[in-house]
Design a protein around this motif. Structure first.
Motif, PDB file in Angstrom:
ATOM      1  N   HIS A  78      27.499  25.484  34.312  1.00  0.00           N
ATOM      2  CA  HIS A  78      27.677  25.645  32.447  1.00  0.00           C
ATOM      3  C   HIS A  78      26.540  25.355  32.468  1.00  0.00           C
ATOM      4  O   HIS A  78      25.290  25.537  32.652  1.00  0.00           O
ATOM      5  CB  HIS A  78      28.891  24.996  31.763  1.00  0.00           C
ATOM      6  CG  HIS A  78      28.406  23.288  31.997  1.00  0.00           C
ATOM      7  ND1 HIS A  78      27.935  23.290  33.114  1.00  0.00           N
ATOM      8  CD2 HIS A  78      27.114  23.185  31.241  1.00  0.00           C
ATOM      9  CE1 HIS A  78      27.845  21.854  32.354  1.00  0.00           C
ATOM     10  NE2 HIS A  78      27.053  21.718  30.948  1.00  0.00           N
ATOM     11  N   GLU A 100      28.819  25.916  27.555  1.00  0.00           N
ATOM     12  CA  GLU A 100      29.233  24.820  26.667  1.00  0.00           C
ATOM     13  C   GLU A 100      28.344  24.948  26.066  1.00  0.00           C
ATOM     14  O   GLU A 100      27.113  24.695  25.639  1.00  0.00           O
ATOM     15  CB  GLU A 100      28.524  23.771  27.381  1.00  0.00           C
ATOM     16  CG  GLU A 100      28.450  22.314  27.022  1.00  0.00           C
ATOM     17  CD  GLU A 100      27.461  21.344  27.574  1.00  0.00           C
ATOM     18  OE1 GLU A 100      29.185  20.047  27.487  1.00  0.00           O
ATOM     19  OE2 GLU A 100      26.577  21.739  28.550  1.00  0.00           O
ATOM     20  N   HIS A 123      19.986  23.524  28.268  1.00  0.00           N
ATOM     21  CA  HIS A 123      20.001  22.975  29.768  1.00  0.00           C
ATOM     22  C   HIS A 123      20.813  24.346  30.385  1.00  0.00           C
ATOM     23  O   HIS A 123      21.850  25.086  30.327  1.00  0.00           O
ATOM     24  CB  HIS A 123      20.697  21.683  30.039  1.00  0.00           C
ATOM     25  CG  HIS A 123      22.012  21.961  29.565  1.00  0.00           C
ATOM     26  ND1 HIS A 123      22.160  21.020  28.219  1.00  0.00           N
ATOM     27  CD2 HIS A 123      23.047  21.899  30.166  1.00  0.00           C
ATOM     28  CE1 HIS A 123      23.867  20.822  28.646  1.00  0.00           C
ATOM     29  NE2 HIS A 123      23.682  21.311  29.777  1.00  0.00           N
ATOM     30  N   GLU A 144      20.687  20.199  34.700  1.00  0.00           N
ATOM     31  CA  GLU A 144      22.064  19.629  34.594  1.00  0.00           C
ATOM     32  C   GLU A 144      22.901  19.098  36.229  1.00  0.00           C
ATOM     33  O   GLU A 144      22.590  20.379  36.710  1.00  0.00           O
ATOM     34  CB  GLU A 144      22.514  19.083  33.867  1.00  0.00           C
ATOM     35  CG  GLU A 144      23.947  18.381  33.551  1.00  0.00           C
ATOM     36  CD  GLU A 144      25.331  18.880  32.590  1.00  0.00           C
ATOM     37  OE1 GLU A 144      24.757  19.873  31.749  1.00  0.00           O
ATOM     38  OE2 GLU A 144      26.588  17.798  32.314  1.00  0.00           O
TER      39      GLU A 144
END
Ligand code: ZN
Length: 134
Positions: free
Chosen positions: A8, A55, A79, A130
């Protein structure tokens, strides 16, 4: 480590309610979940773009890292999250061995039932990164 795809993109917003119509009505993406992550002081909303997700991240407190990001003019992509096929814990060991600064020394629970860990943007060419596994 084996990364299979982008899992994502995390996008920081001041208000999910304000931006959601753009993603659903204009872009026509499917909104499927909203979730508060208490320990990160963030409300999340997830949209599907094929296999990848968007997200949206809204701060739930003035001392949320998302609020700090927004206050520093960081509106937009916050991110990039990669899906790791052979385990986040394993990937962290490899990253540390390559001199990458870790934000999370061990995987923890993130939104949308993922195990996650963050790498520090100072050692990832400026992009907060991430790593996640299902
Ligand atoms: Zn994320």
């Amino acid at each position: 480590m084996k990364i299979s795809r982008i899992e994502h993109l995390g996008i920081a917003v001041q208000s999910i309610a304000d931006v959601l119509p753009y993603y659903t009505d204009v872009l026509g993406l499917e909104f499927y979940k909203e979730e508060v992550v208490e320990d990160q002081k963030v409300k999340t909303a997830f949209l599907k773009v094929g296999e990848v997700k968007i997200e949206l991240l809204e701060p739930t407190s003035p001392d949320s890292t998302i609020q700090k990001f927004l206050d520093n003019g960081g509106r937009g992509v916050h991110h990039v999250a990669f899906k790791v096929e052979d385990g986040v814990a394993n990937a962290l060991v490899q990253c540390e061995g390559n001199g990458i600064r870790l934000i999370d020394k061990a995987p923890r629970c993130g939104a949308d039932s993922l195990k996650i860990a963050f790498l520090h943007p100072k050692s990832t060419c400026g992009i907060l990164t991430e790593l996640c596994e299902e």
